[in-house]
Motif scaffolding. Sequence first.
Motif, short mmCIF file in Angstrom:
data_model
loop_
_atom_site.label_atom_id
_atom_site.label_comp_id
_atom_site.label_asym_id
_atom_site.label_seq_id
_atom_site.Cartn_x
_atom_site.Cartn_y
_atom_site.Cartn_z
N ARG A 2 2.54 -12.16 -3.26
CA ARG A 2 3.69 -12.42 -4.13
C ARG A 2 4.90 -11.57 -3.77
N LEU A 3 4.68 -10.43 -3.12
CA LEU A 3 5.84 -9.66 -2.65
C LEU A 3 6.76 -10.55 -1.84
N TRP A 4 6.17 -11.36 -0.94
CA TRP A 4 6.99 -12.21 -0.06
C TRP A 4 7.20 -13.60 -0.62
N SER A 5 6.28 -14.09 -1.43
CA SER A 5 6.43 -15.45 -1.96
C SER A 5 7.34 -15.51 -3.18
N GLU A 6 7.54 -14.38 -3.87
CA GLU A 6 8.30 -14.41 -5.12
C GLU A 6 9.30 -13.27 -5.28
N ALA A 7 8.94 -12.05 -4.89
CA ALA A 7 9.69 -10.88 -5.34
C ALA A 7 10.97 -10.60 -4.58
N ALA A 38 0.82 -1.21 0.00
CA ALA A 38 0.00 0.00 0.00
C ALA A 38 0.85 1.26 0.00
N ARG A 39 2.12 1.14 0.39
CA ARG A 39 3.02 2.29 0.43
C ARG A 39 3.74 2.50 -0.90
N SER A 40 3.57 1.59 -1.84
CA SER A 40 4.24 1.70 -3.13
C SER A 40 3.32 2.37 -4.15
N THR A 41 3.88 3.23 -4.96
CA THR A 41 3.11 3.86 -6.05
C THR A 41 3.54 3.34 -7.41
N ARG A 42 4.44 2.35 -7.43
CA ARG A 42 4.98 1.86 -8.69
C ARG A 42 4.48 0.47 -9.05
N GLY A 43 3.63 -0.10 -8.22
CA GLY A 43 3.05 -1.39 -8.53
C GLY A 43 4.00 -2.54 -8.30
N TYR A 44 3.46 -3.75 -8.49
CA TYR A 44 4.25 -4.96 -8.28
C TYR A 44 5.50 -4.92 -9.16
N PRO A 45 6.69 -5.27 -8.62
CA PRO A 45 6.99 -5.88 -7.31
C PRO A 45 7.27 -4.89 -6.19
N PHE A 46 6.74 -3.68 -6.26
CA PHE A 46 6.79 -2.70 -5.18
C PHE A 46 8.24 -2.38 -4.76
N PRO A 47 9.06 -1.90 -5.68
CA PRO A 47 10.50 -1.75 -5.39
C PRO A 47 10.81 -0.77 -4.25
N GLU A 48 9.94 0.21 -4.01
CA GLU A 48 10.24 1.20 -2.98
C GLU A 48 10.28 0.61 -1.57
N VAL A 49 9.64 -0.55 -1.38
CA VAL A 49 9.52 -1.08 -0.02
C VAL A 49 10.48 -2.23 0.25
N LEU A 61 -6.61 -1.97 -0.84
CA LEU A 61 -7.78 -1.92 -1.71
C LEU A 61 -8.29 -0.50 -1.85
N ARG A 62 -8.29 0.23 -0.75
CA ARG A 62 -8.73 1.63 -0.78
C ARG A 62 -7.91 2.47 -1.74
N ARG A 63 -6.60 2.18 -1.81
CA ARG A 63 -5.70 2.98 -2.65
C ARG A 63 -5.51 2.41 -4.04
N GLY A 64 -6.00 1.20 -4.28
CA GLY A 64 -5.91 0.60 -5.60
C GLY A 64 -4.50 0.32 -6.06
N ARG A 65 -3.60 -0.03 -5.13
CA ARG A 65 -2.19 -0.15 -5.48
C ARG A 65 -1.72 -1.58 -5.68
N ALA A 66 -2.55 -2.57 -5.36
CA ALA A 66 -2.14 -3.96 -5.52
C ALA A 66 -3.35 -4.86 -5.39
N SER A 67 -3.30 -5.99 -6.08
CA SER A 67 -4.28 -7.04 -5.84
C SER A 67 -3.86 -7.82 -4.60
N TYR A 68 -4.79 -8.61 -4.06
CA TYR A 68 -4.46 -9.41 -2.89
C TYR A 68 -3.36 -10.43 -3.23
N SER A 69 -3.46 -11.04 -4.40
CA SER A 69 -2.43 -12.00 -4.82
C SER A 69 -1.06 -11.33 -4.93
N GLU A 70 -1.02 -10.09 -5.40
CA GLU A 70 0.27 -9.39 -5.51
C GLU A 70 0.85 -9.08 -4.14
N GLU A 71 -0.01 -8.80 -3.16
CA GLU A 71 0.50 -8.58 -1.81
C GLU A 71 1.20 -9.82 -1.28
#
Length: 288
Positions: free
Chosen positions: A247-252, A198-209, A235-245
Motif C-alpha cells: 500500500r505504500l506504493w499502491s495508495e500512499a 522496514a526503515r520507518s518507525t512510525r508505521g503506515y503510511p511510513f512518512p519518513e521514507v 517482519l523481523r522488525r514488526g514495522r509493517a504488514s505485507y499488505s501495508e508494504e
Amino acid sequence: MIVDAQVHFWEPDRRDRPYNGISEPNLPHPFGPEQMLPLMEDAGVDRVVIVPPGFMDPHNDYALECAERYPDRFAVMGLLLPGDPGSAERVRAWLRQPGMLGVRTHVNARQRARWGSDEAAEPFWAACERHEVPVAVFAAGEAAYLEAVLTRHPALRLVLDHLGLPQIDAGFRREDLEPMRRLARYPGVAVKLSTLPARSTRGYPFPEVHEAARAAYELFGPERMVWATDHTQTLRRGRASYSEELRLWSEALDFVTEADRDLILGGTACAPLGWPADAPSTALAATR
C-alpha cells in the motif's frame, strides 16, 4: 500483475547444504512458500522473486525447488560470488537453470574482500554483460565501484538493491541517496524499492521514507523502478504488514500516477528481470 522482486526464502541448516556463517537468518524459523503464499493471496501479489539470503551462499537449490513447485508464482535471483574461480563460466549457463532470472550479489567492501581482489571479479562482470544476465547488487556506499564496472561494461544490466541505502538499522540521511543519484545516469541500471517500510518507525503510511521514494521516482522514472519488499526484514522488525508494504506504493504516495504505479508494481519487473507476464518461470530456460 503485481510482482515483489525480493523476498528471502531459506530452509533449515542441512549437512549437504549448510549455512556459511556470514550472517544470521532474519527469523528464528525457516521461511518459504508455506509462509509466503497466504501473504501474497491476502495482499493481491501475483509473483515473488526469491533471493536466497547470504548465509545460504552458494546454495540456490532450495529457491529453485520452490520455483519448480510454483512456477507461476516464484522465480529466483541466485547467489554467485563474483570473485570465485569459474564464476564467469557458470554465468554462461546461469539462465538455463529452470526458474533462474539472474544473479544477486553484494559489492560492499566486506564482501569484496572475499573475492581476493577486485580484478578477480572482472571475468564475472564481463560474462554477465556478454550473456545478458541481470545482476541485483547490494551496494551501499559503493557507487564509485559500480561506476567503474559500468564504464568497462556499459551494456551490463544492474538492479540497485534497497535504493543503494545502508543497512536498515543504520538509518539513513539525505546524503545516503547520493549513490542512487550517481547511478541513475546509466541507462542499464534499475532501482529496487525494497526495505523502505522496514526503515520507518512510525508505521503506515511510513512518512519518513517518502522523500527517498520520491527521489527514486524522479531519478529513474517508472520504467526503471522495481517494486520489492525484502519482507522478512520488515517482519523481523514488526514495522509493517505485507499488505501495508504494498500500500505504500499502491495508495500512499500521491505523487505517483496510476499508470506509473502499474509499471512500478509489476510491469517493470517483467522487463528488466526477463519474466514475461504469460510465462511460468521454469519455462524460460528452454528459450535461452
